[in-house]
Design a protein around this motif. Structure first.
Motif, PDB file in Angstrom:
ATOM      1  N   PRO A  56       9.128 -58.251  22.520  1.00 26.73           N
ATOM      2  CA  PRO A  56       9.890 -57.019  22.313  1.00 26.73           C
ATOM      3  C   PRO A  56      10.815 -56.680  23.473  1.00 26.73           C
ATOM      4  O   PRO A  56      11.863 -56.059  23.281  1.00 26.73           O
ATOM      5  N   GLU A  57      10.434 -57.095  24.702  1.00 25.29           N
ATOM      6  CA  GLU A  57      11.255 -56.767  25.868  1.00 25.29           C
ATOM      7  C   GLU A  57      12.631 -57.410  25.794  1.00 25.29           C
ATOM      8  O   GLU A  57      13.581 -56.931  26.430  1.00 25.29           O
ATOM      9  N   LEU A  58      12.777 -58.468  25.010  1.00 30.33           N
ATOM     10  CA  LEU A  58      14.065 -59.154  24.878  1.00 30.33           C
ATOM     11  C   LEU A  58      14.936 -58.565  23.770  1.00 30.33           C
ATOM     12  O   LEU A  58      16.082 -58.998  23.600  1.00 30.33           O
ATOM     13  N   ARG A  59      14.419 -57.590  23.044  1.00 30.39           N
ATOM     14  CA  ARG A  59      15.097 -57.072  21.854  1.00 30.39           C
ATOM     15  C   ARG A  59      15.650 -55.661  22.015  1.00 30.39           C
ATOM     16  O   ARG A  59      16.182 -55.091  21.051  1.00 30.39           O
ATOM     17  N   GLN A  60      15.550 -55.105  23.203  1.00 31.87           N
ATOM     18  CA  GLN A  60      15.907 -53.703  23.381  1.00 31.87           C
ATOM     19  C   GLN A  60      17.394 -53.423  23.190  1.00 31.87           C
ATOM     20  O   GLN A  60      17.784 -52.316  22.808  1.00 31.87           O
ATOM     21  N   ARG A  66      21.858 -58.467  14.559  1.00 30.41           N
ATOM     22  CA  ARG A  66      21.378 -59.556  15.412  1.00 30.41           C
ATOM     23  C   ARG A  66      19.926 -59.901  15.063  1.00 30.41           C
ATOM     24  O   ARG A  66      19.559 -61.079  14.970  1.00 30.41           O
ATOM     25  N   ILE A  67      19.100 -58.892  14.870  1.00 29.87           N
ATOM     26  CA  ILE A  67      17.695 -59.138  14.534  1.00 29.87           C
ATOM     27  C   ILE A  67      17.585 -59.820  13.173  1.00 29.87           C
ATOM     28  O   ILE A  67      16.846 -60.792  13.008  1.00 29.87           O
ATOM     29  N   LEU A  72      17.026 -64.852   9.651  1.00 27.51           N
ATOM     30  CA  LEU A  72      17.684 -65.765   8.717  1.00 27.51           C
ATOM     31  C   LEU A  72      17.778 -67.178   9.287  1.00 27.51           C
ATOM     32  O   LEU A  72      17.628 -68.165   8.546  1.00 27.51           O
ATOM     33  N   ILE A  73      18.025 -67.293  10.584  1.00 29.65           N
ATOM     34  CA  ILE A  73      18.075 -68.617  11.216  1.00 29.65           C
ATOM     35  C   ILE A  73      16.731 -69.323  11.042  1.00 29.65           C
ATOM     36  O   ILE A  73      16.671 -70.514  10.702  1.00 29.65           O
ATOM     37  N   TYR A 141      13.229 -52.143  11.546  1.00 25.23           N
ATOM     38  CA  TYR A 141      13.129 -52.613  12.922  1.00 25.23           C
ATOM     39  C   TYR A 141      12.866 -51.414  13.834  1.00 25.23           C
ATOM     40  O   TYR A 141      13.746 -50.577  14.046  1.00 25.23           O
ATOM     41  N   MET A 142      11.663 -51.325  14.389  1.00 22.23           N
ATOM     42  CA  MET A 142      11.262 -50.197  15.222  1.00 22.23           C
ATOM     43  C   MET A 142      11.471 -50.562  16.690  1.00 22.23           C
ATOM     44  O   MET A 142      10.573 -51.074  17.352  1.00 22.23           O
TER      45      MET A 142
END
Length: 220
Positions: A56-60, A66-67, A72-73, A141-142
Protein backbone atom coordinates in the motif's frame (compact mmCIF):
# COMPACT_ATOMS: atom_id res chain seq x y z
CA UNK A 1 17.23 -22.85 -30.68
CA UNK A 2 14.15 -23.23 -28.43
CA UNK A 3 14.31 -26.31 -26.23
CA UNK A 4 11.31 -28.64 -26.49
CA UNK A 5 9.49 -29.61 -23.29
CA UNK A 6 9.73 -33.34 -22.74
CA UNK A 7 6.83 -35.50 -21.56
CA UNK A 8 8.70 -36.15 -18.34
CA UNK A 9 9.11 -32.41 -17.70
CA UNK A 10 5.46 -31.75 -18.47
CA UNK A 11 4.32 -34.49 -16.09
CA UNK A 12 6.60 -33.11 -13.39
CA UNK A 13 5.20 -29.57 -13.63
CA UNK A 14 1.60 -30.29 -14.66
CA UNK A 15 0.42 -30.53 -11.07
CA UNK A 16 1.67 -27.08 -10.05
CA UNK A 17 -1.11 -24.57 -9.30
CA UNK A 18 0.10 -22.02 -11.87
CA UNK A 19 0.20 -24.65 -14.61
CA UNK A 20 -3.20 -26.02 -13.60
CA UNK A 21 -4.68 -22.49 -13.72
CA UNK A 22 -3.18 -21.85 -17.17
CA UNK A 23 -4.60 -25.12 -18.50
CA UNK A 24 -7.97 -24.33 -16.96
CA UNK A 25 -8.10 -20.91 -18.65
CA UNK A 26 -7.28 -22.51 -21.98
CA UNK A 27 -10.02 -25.07 -21.47
CA UNK A 28 -12.51 -22.36 -20.44
CA UNK A 29 -11.75 -20.36 -23.58
CA UNK A 30 -12.65 -23.37 -25.72
CA UNK A 31 -15.26 -25.39 -23.83
CA UNK A 32 -15.98 -23.89 -20.41
CA UNK A 33 -19.27 -22.42 -19.23
CA UNK A 34 -19.78 -18.80 -18.26
CA UNK A 35 -19.81 -19.88 -14.60
CA UNK A 36 -16.42 -21.56 -15.10
CA UNK A 37 -15.12 -18.32 -16.59
CA UNK A 38 -16.35 -16.10 -13.76
CA UNK A 39 -15.04 -18.47 -11.08
CA UNK A 40 -11.54 -18.48 -12.57
CA UNK A 41 -11.63 -14.74 -13.26
CA UNK A 42 -12.43 -13.91 -9.64
CA UNK A 43 -9.61 -16.15 -8.43
CA UNK A 44 -7.22 -14.32 -10.76
CA UNK A 45 -8.67 -10.91 -9.91
CA UNK A 46 -8.22 -11.59 -6.20
CA UNK A 47 -4.59 -12.51 -6.85
CA UNK A 48 -4.03 -9.08 -8.43
CA UNK A 49 -5.89 -7.36 -5.58
CA UNK A 50 -3.81 -9.12 -2.94
CA UNK A 51 -0.61 -8.07 -4.72
CA UNK A 52 -1.77 -4.44 -4.57
CA UNK A 53 -2.73 -4.72 -0.91
CA UNK A 54 0.72 -6.14 -0.09
CA UNK A 55 2.38 -2.82 -1.02
CA UNK A 56 0.00 0.00 0.00
CA UNK A 57 2.89 2.40 0.67
CA UNK A 58 3.65 2.41 -3.08
CA UNK A 59 0.07 3.31 -4.04
CA UNK A 60 -0.51 6.57 -2.21
CA UNK A 61 -0.02 8.77 -5.27
CA UNK A 62 -1.74 6.42 -7.73
CA UNK A 63 -4.93 7.49 -9.43
CA UNK A 64 -7.92 5.28 -10.14
CA UNK A 65 -6.88 4.56 -13.72
CA UNK A 66 -3.32 3.58 -12.74
CA UNK A 67 -4.57 1.03 -10.20
CA UNK A 68 -7.07 -0.39 -12.68
CA UNK A 69 -4.38 -0.64 -15.34
CA UNK A 70 -2.12 -2.66 -13.06
CA UNK A 71 -4.97 -5.10 -12.44
CA UNK A 72 -5.62 -5.36 -16.18
CA UNK A 73 -1.92 -5.99 -16.89
CA UNK A 74 -2.01 -8.92 -14.48
CA UNK A 75 -5.08 -10.38 -16.19
CA UNK A 76 -3.58 -9.95 -19.65
CA UNK A 77 -0.46 -11.79 -18.52
CA UNK A 78 -2.71 -14.70 -17.59
CA UNK A 79 -4.22 -14.90 -21.06
CA UNK A 80 -7.33 -12.75 -20.79
CA UNK A 81 -8.16 -9.93 -23.20
CA UNK A 82 -8.50 -7.20 -20.57
CA UNK A 83 -8.91 -3.54 -21.55
CA UNK A 84 -9.55 -0.13 -19.97
CA UNK A 85 -12.03 2.50 -21.13
CA UNK A 86 -13.68 0.19 -23.65
CA UNK A 87 -16.90 1.66 -25.08
CA UNK A 88 -19.83 -0.67 -24.34
CA UNK A 89 -22.79 1.58 -23.58
CA UNK A 90 -20.22 3.97 -22.12
CA UNK A 91 -16.52 3.91 -21.27
CA UNK A 92 -16.24 1.05 -18.78
CA UNK A 93 -13.17 0.85 -16.53
CA UNK A 94 -12.50 -2.87 -16.91
CA UNK A 95 -13.64 -5.09 -19.77
CA UNK A 96 -12.45 -8.69 -19.69
CA UNK A 97 -12.91 -11.43 -22.28
CA UNK A 98 -11.83 -15.05 -22.53
CA UNK A 99 -13.05 -16.95 -25.56
CA UNK A 100 -16.71 -16.01 -26.03
CA UNK A 101 -17.18 -15.03 -22.38
CA UNK A 102 -17.16 -11.42 -21.16
CA UNK A 103 -17.26 -9.47 -17.88
CA UNK A 104 -17.26 -5.77 -17.00
CA UNK A 105 -16.13 -3.89 -13.93
CA UNK A 106 -16.39 -0.32 -12.68
CA UNK A 107 -13.80 1.18 -10.32
CA UNK A 108 -14.04 4.09 -7.90
CA UNK A 109 -11.41 5.55 -5.61
CA UNK A 110 -12.38 6.69 -2.10
CA UNK A 111 -16.09 7.12 -2.66
CA UNK A 112 -18.75 7.51 -5.35
CA UNK A 113 -20.09 4.02 -4.58
CA UNK A 114 -23.58 4.94 -5.75
CA UNK A 115 -22.35 6.46 -9.00
CA UNK A 116 -20.25 3.40 -9.79
CA UNK A 117 -23.20 1.14 -9.11
CA UNK A 118 -25.53 3.17 -11.34
CA UNK A 119 -23.02 3.14 -14.18
CA UNK A 120 -22.71 -0.62 -13.95
CA UNK A 121 -26.42 -1.30 -13.54
CA UNK A 122 -27.95 1.28 -15.90
CA UNK A 123 -25.35 2.34 -18.48
CA UNK A 124 -22.75 -0.26 -19.38
CA UNK A 125 -23.32 -3.55 -21.19
CA UNK A 126 -21.15 -6.59 -21.79
CA UNK A 127 -18.78 -6.35 -24.73
CA UNK A 128 -20.32 -9.58 -26.02
CA UNK A 129 -23.83 -8.07 -26.02
CA UNK A 130 -25.03 -11.35 -24.51
CA UNK A 131 -27.28 -10.87 -21.47
CA UNK A 132 -26.57 -14.46 -20.43
CA UNK A 133 -23.19 -13.01 -19.44
CA UNK A 134 -24.83 -11.77 -16.28
CA UNK A 135 -22.00 -10.88 -13.91
CA UNK A 136 -19.82 -7.83 -13.31
CA UNK A 137 -17.85 -6.15 -10.58
CA UNK A 138 -17.46 -2.99 -8.54
CA UNK A 139 -13.96 -2.23 -7.25
CA UNK A 140 -13.56 0.37 -4.53
CA UNK A 141 -9.94 1.50 -4.12
CA UNK A 142 -9.57 2.64 -0.49
CA UNK A 143 -6.42 4.78 -0.57
CA UNK A 144 -7.38 7.72 1.64
CA UNK A 145 -10.12 5.76 3.39
CA UNK A 146 -9.53 3.67 6.52
CA UNK A 147 -11.67 0.71 7.69
CA UNK A 148 -12.36 -0.79 4.26
CA UNK A 149 -14.56 -3.52 5.72
CA UNK A 150 -16.67 -1.00 7.63
CA UNK A 151 -17.21 1.10 4.49
CA UNK A 152 -18.01 -2.02 2.48
CA UNK A 153 -20.55 -3.16 5.07
CA UNK A 154 -22.13 0.30 5.05
CA UNK A 155 -22.61 0.07 1.28
CA UNK A 156 -24.00 -3.44 1.66
CA UNK A 157 -26.49 -2.22 4.28
CA UNK A 158 -27.71 0.46 1.87
CA UNK A 159 -28.19 -2.05 -0.96
CA UNK A 160 -30.09 -4.39 1.36
CA UNK A 161 -32.32 -1.53 2.54
CA UNK A 162 -33.06 -0.74 -1.13
CA UNK A 163 -34.31 -4.29 -1.62
CA UNK A 164 -31.26 -5.93 -3.19
CA UNK A 165 -30.26 -9.40 -2.04
CA UNK A 166 -26.65 -9.58 -0.82
CA UNK A 167 -24.61 -12.67 0.05
CA UNK A 168 -21.12 -13.21 1.46
CA UNK A 169 -18.11 -14.04 -0.66
CA UNK A 170 -16.34 -17.04 0.88
CA UNK A 171 -13.06 -16.37 -0.96
CA UNK A 172 -12.32 -12.72 -0.20
CA UNK A 173 -13.16 -11.07 3.14
CA UNK A 174 -13.48 -7.67 1.47
CA UNK A 175 -16.09 -8.76 -1.10
CA UNK A 176 -19.75 -9.67 -1.38
CA UNK A 177 -22.31 -10.43 -4.10
CA UNK A 178 -25.58 -8.66 -4.87
CA UNK A 179 -28.24 -9.24 -7.50
CA UNK A 180 -30.03 -6.50 -9.47
CA UNK A 181 -32.41 -6.20 -12.38
CA UNK A 182 -31.01 -4.40 -15.42
CA UNK A 183 -33.40 -1.69 -16.56
CA UNK A 184 -33.06 -2.30 -20.31
CA UNK A 185 -33.39 -6.05 -20.80
CA UNK A 186 -35.08 -6.69 -17.44
CA UNK A 187 -32.67 -9.54 -16.72
CA UNK A 188 -30.87 -10.21 -13.45
CA UNK A 189 -27.26 -9.10 -13.06
CA UNK A 190 -24.95 -10.27 -10.26
CA UNK A 191 -22.35 -7.81 -8.99
CA UNK A 192 -19.30 -8.76 -6.98
CA UNK A 193 -18.35 -5.70 -4.93
CA UNK A 194 -14.71 -5.64 -3.82
CA UNK A 195 -12.91 -3.24 -1.53
CA UNK A 196 -9.18 -2.90 -2.20
CA UNK A 197 -7.53 -1.73 1.01
CA UNK A 198 -4.60 0.56 0.16
CA UNK A 199 -4.77 2.90 3.17
CA UNK A 200 -1.31 3.51 4.64
CA UNK A 201 -0.84 5.83 7.61
CA UNK A 202 1.78 4.20 9.89
CA UNK A 203 2.07 5.64 13.42
CA UNK A 204 5.20 3.93 14.74
CA UNK A 205 8.32 5.84 15.84
CA UNK A 206 10.07 5.54 12.49
CA UNK A 207 6.98 6.81 10.66
CA UNK A 208 6.65 9.78 13.03
CA UNK A 209 10.29 10.71 12.52
CA UNK A 210 9.95 10.43 8.75
CA UNK A 211 6.84 12.63 8.80
CA UNK A 212 8.59 15.26 10.93
CA UNK A 213 11.60 15.30 8.61
CA UNK A 214 9.36 15.70 5.57
CA UNK A 215 7.42 18.52 7.22
CA UNK A 216 10.66 20.33 8.09
CA UNK A 217 11.77 20.23 4.48
CA UNK A 218 8.55 21.86 3.29
CA UNK A 219 8.79 24.82 5.65
CA UNK A 220 9.75 28.12 3.94
Amino acid sequence: MTQQTTLEQFQRFAGKPTVQAALRREWISEEGTYEDFVSQLYADLDESIYALQATPELRQADGEDRISQDILIGLNQKGYHATHDTKTGGHVDLSVRLGDHSWIGEAKKDGNFQEGFLQLATRYVQASGNFAHDQGGLLFYMVQTADALGKLNGWRTKLTADGHMCVDCTKNKLAFYSTHKLEGPGTDFTVRTMAVSLYHRPKDKSARASAAKKAAKTKP
